[in-house]
Scaffold this motif. Structure first.
Motif, PDB file in Angstrom:
ATOM      1  N   MET A 148       0.839  -1.197   0.000  1.00  0.00           N
ATOM      2  CA  MET A 148       0.000   0.000   0.000  1.00  0.00           C
ATOM      3  C   MET A 148       0.873   1.246   0.000  1.00  0.00           C
ATOM      4  SD  MET A 148      -2.910   1.272   2.724  1.00  0.00           S
ATOM      5  CE  MET A 148      -1.712   2.059   3.809  1.00  0.00           C
ATOM      6  N   GLY A 149       0.964   1.888  -1.144  1.00  0.00           N
ATOM      7  CA  GLY A 149       1.695   3.147  -1.238  1.00  0.00           C
ATOM      8  C   GLY A 149       3.088   3.071  -0.637  1.00  0.00           C
ATOM      9  N   ASN A 150       3.460   4.110   0.093  1.00  0.00           N
ATOM     10  CA  ASN A 150       4.777   4.168   0.714  1.00  0.00           C
ATOM     11  C   ASN A 150       4.944   3.175   1.859  1.00  0.00           C
ATOM     12  OD1 ASN A 150       6.086   6.422  -0.743  1.00  0.00           O
ATOM     13  ND2 ASN A 150       4.381   7.592   0.085  1.00  0.00           N
ATOM     14  N   LEU A 151       3.828   2.665   2.381  1.00  0.00           N
ATOM     15  CA  LEU A 151       3.894   1.667   3.440  1.00  0.00           C
ATOM     16  C   LEU A 151       4.594   0.403   2.962  1.00  0.00           C
ATOM     17  CD1 LEU A 151       3.038   0.892   6.339  1.00  0.00           C
ATOM     18  CD2 LEU A 151       0.895   0.020   5.373  1.00  0.00           C
ATOM     19  N   THR A 152       4.505   0.132   1.665  1.00  0.00           N
ATOM     20  CA  THR A 152       5.133  -1.063   1.097  1.00  0.00           C
ATOM     21  C   THR A 152       6.624  -1.105   1.404  1.00  0.00           C
ATOM     22  OG1 THR A 152       3.507  -1.065  -0.701  1.00  0.00           O
ATOM     23  CG2 THR A 152       5.502  -2.384  -1.015  1.00  0.00           C
ATOM     24  N   ALA A 153       7.305   0.015   1.189  1.00  0.00           N
ATOM     25  CA  ALA A 153       8.744   0.072   1.423  1.00  0.00           C
ATOM     26  C   ALA A 153       9.062  -0.050   2.909  1.00  0.00           C
ATOM     27  CB  ALA A 153       9.311   1.378   0.864  1.00  0.00           C
ATOM     28  N   LEU A 154       8.224   0.534   3.759  1.00  0.00           N
ATOM     29  CA  LEU A 154       8.466   0.447   5.200  1.00  0.00           C
ATOM     30  C   LEU A 154       8.325  -0.994   5.681  1.00  0.00           C
ATOM     31  CD1 LEU A 154       7.157   2.865   7.917  1.00  0.00           C
ATOM     32  CD2 LEU A 154       7.062   0.416   8.254  1.00  0.00           C
ATOM     33  N   LEU A 155       7.260  -1.671   5.249  1.00  0.00           N
ATOM     34  CA  LEU A 155       7.042  -3.050   5.690  1.00  0.00           C
ATOM     35  C   LEU A 155       8.135  -3.987   5.179  1.00  0.00           C
ATOM     36  CD1 LEU A 155       3.162  -3.435   5.365  1.00  0.00           C
ATOM     37  CD2 LEU A 155       4.527  -2.761   7.351  1.00  0.00           C
ATOM     38  N   ALA A 156       8.728  -3.631   4.043  1.00  0.00           N
ATOM     39  CA  ALA A 156       9.825  -4.448   3.509  1.00  0.00           C
ATOM     40  C   ALA A 156      11.002  -4.485   4.474  1.00  0.00           C
ATOM     41  CB  ALA A 156      10.266  -3.897   2.158  1.00  0.00           C
ATOM     42  N   GLU A 157      11.141  -3.444   5.319  1.00  0.00           N
ATOM     43  CA  GLU A 157      12.215  -3.403   6.306  1.00  0.00           C
ATOM     44  C   GLU A 157      11.972  -4.385   7.451  1.00  0.00           C
ATOM     45  OE1 GLU A 157      14.990  -1.542   6.067  1.00  0.00           O
ATOM     46  OE2 GLU A 157      14.298  -0.842   4.103  1.00  0.00           O
ATOM     47  N   ILE A 158      10.719  -4.796   7.629  1.00  0.00           N
ATOM     48  CA  ILE A 158      10.377  -5.730   8.704  1.00  0.00           C
ATOM     49  C   ILE A 158      10.367  -7.171   8.207  1.00  0.00           C
ATOM     50  CG2 ILE A 158       8.615  -6.288  10.455  1.00  0.00           C
ATOM     51  CD1 ILE A 158       7.627  -3.423  10.242  1.00  0.00           C
ATOM     52  N   GLU A 159      10.235  -7.371   6.909  1.00  0.00           N
ATOM     53  CA  GLU A 159      10.117  -8.722   6.363  1.00  0.00           C
ATOM     54  C   GLU A 159      11.301  -9.632   6.673  1.00  0.00           C
ATOM     55  OE1 GLU A 159       8.753  -9.174   2.407  1.00  0.00           O
ATOM     56  OE2 GLU A 159       6.918  -8.020   2.738  1.00  0.00           O
ATOM     57  N   PRO A 160      12.546  -9.115   6.812  1.00  0.00           N
ATOM     58  CA  PRO A 160      13.635 -10.011   7.222  1.00  0.00           C
ATOM     59  C   PRO A 160      13.356 -10.695   8.567  1.00  0.00           C
ATOM     60  CG  PRO A 160      14.554  -8.018   6.294  1.00  0.00           C
ATOM     61  CD  PRO A 160      13.067  -7.794   6.406  1.00  0.00           C
ATOM     62  N   ALA A 161      12.683  -9.983   9.468  1.00  0.00           N
ATOM     63  CA  ALA A 161      12.319 -10.582  10.755  1.00  0.00           C
ATOM     64  C   ALA A 161      11.247 -11.646  10.560  1.00  0.00           C
ATOM     65  CB  ALA A 161      11.823  -9.508  11.720  1.00  0.00           C
ATOM     66  N   VAL A 162      10.307 -11.373   9.660  1.00  0.00           N
ATOM     67  CA  VAL A 162       9.265 -12.359   9.346  1.00  0.00           C
ATOM     68  C   VAL A 162       9.913 -13.637   8.827  1.00  0.00           C
ATOM     69  CG1 VAL A 162       7.260 -12.860   7.902  1.00  0.00           C
ATOM     70  CG2 VAL A 162       7.568 -10.560   8.819  1.00  0.00           C
ATOM     71  N   ASN A 163      10.854 -13.474   7.915  1.00  0.00           N
ATOM     72  CA  ASN A 163      11.506 -14.632   7.290  1.00  0.00           C
ATOM     73  C   ASN A 163      12.444 -15.364   8.244  1.00  0.00           C
ATOM     74  OD1 ASN A 163      10.201 -13.938   4.883  1.00  0.00           O
ATOM     75  ND2 ASN A 163      11.906 -12.663   4.196  1.00  0.00           N
ATOM     76  N   ALA A 164      12.910 -14.670   9.282  1.00  0.00           N
ATOM     77  CA  ALA A 164      13.882 -15.276  10.209  1.00  0.00           C
ATOM     78  C   ALA A 164      13.239 -16.117  11.297  1.00  0.00           C
ATOM     79  CB  ALA A 164      14.735 -14.180  10.845  1.00  0.00           C
ATOM     80  N   VAL A 165      11.946 -15.945  11.518  1.00  0.00           N
ATOM     81  CA  VAL A 165      11.260 -16.715  12.564  1.00  0.00           C
ATOM     82  C   VAL A 165      11.016 -18.139  12.075  1.00  0.00           C
ATOM     83  CG1 VAL A 165       9.090 -16.971  13.825  1.00  0.00           C
ATOM     84  CG2 VAL A 165      10.180 -14.730  13.654  1.00  0.00           C
TER      85      VAL A 165
END
Length: 233
Positions: A148-165
């Motif tokens: 969603m808009g600029n939120l996409t880039a921000l959430l991409a910064e959290i995805e490494p944590a998602v993938n690491a769990v």
């Protein structure tokens, strides 16, 4: 070598912690005398008061006057923007006590890195805390790979944590699973702490020299308590 008197001053300053939030903010001398551990102890004591509903008088009028010509905060708290986490209140701190940086998902953007470097290296803060919180909406969005808009880039910064769990089936790795969300929240805090050290030579050097401490914690929306995470350097 640090003067032994600094330790004495820091101890005296810490002993007044139960009433500290009702007093004036730190002076330059008091800030210099504090140790990173003393600051952490003060914040956690303040959180205990907050969780018990025993906040001190913020003394706004006196604090406004005292900080009008300068500031000497003792910590920088990198928190989420969530309205349910009023950072200064959470640690029973007042005007002039702490720097607060807020961004959804408490991530270490370049702007946050620069701000933390300013707060510590230039302004003398002794503690950096990354504060995540229960049921974080940004983390939930990252778990669901929201676009969603600029939120996409921000959430991409959290995805490494998602993938690491690890330890969850693929169909369990979404925002509908509170255990998975909680695991990602904690992992995100841990990774942000690690990234602060990795991406900032300034912060890494300050911590190695014992001038600052970098820690992580998670705030519980139900009882208001902050749990510190055991994060090794």
């Amino acid at each position: 070598m640090k003067h032994p008197l600094n330790g004495i001053l820091a101890s005296a300053f810490l002993l007044s912690g139960s009433l500290y939030a009702a007093d004036l903010p730190p002076t330059a001398e008091e800030q210099k005398a504090l140790t990173p551990k003393a600051v952490l102890d003060q914040l956690m004591a303040g959180n205990a008061r907050y969780a018990e509903g025993k906040l001190a008088n913020p003394n706004i009028e006196k604090r406004l006057k005292a900080t009008s010509t300068g500031q000497f905060p003792k910590a920088y708290i990198l928190s989420c923007v969530d309205s349910r986490v009023p950072v200064e209140m959470v640690f029973d701190q007042g005007i002039g006590d702490v720097f607060v940086g807020r961004v959804a998902g408490n991530i270490e953007s370049v702007e946050q890195l620069g701000s933390v470097e300013f707060a510590t290296k230039a302004a003398g803060a002794k503690l950096v805390m990354v504060l995540g919180h229960e049921a974080c909406g940004a983390v939930k969005g990252a778990c669901d790979h929201v676009k969603m808009g600029n939120l996409t880039a921000l959430l991409a910064e959290i995805e490494p944590a998602v993938n690491a769990v690890e330890g969850f089936e693929e169909d369990q790795e979404n925002s509908k699973n509170p255990e998975f969300v909680a695991a990602v929240i904690e992992k995100n805090v841990r990774m942000t702490v690690a990234d602060l050290r990795k991406r900032s030579e300034v912060l890494s050097e300050l911590e190695k020299n014992g001038d600052i401490m970098i820690v992580g914690g998670v705030y519980d929306l139900d009882d208001g308590k902050v749990t510190l995470l055991d994060i090794a350097e």
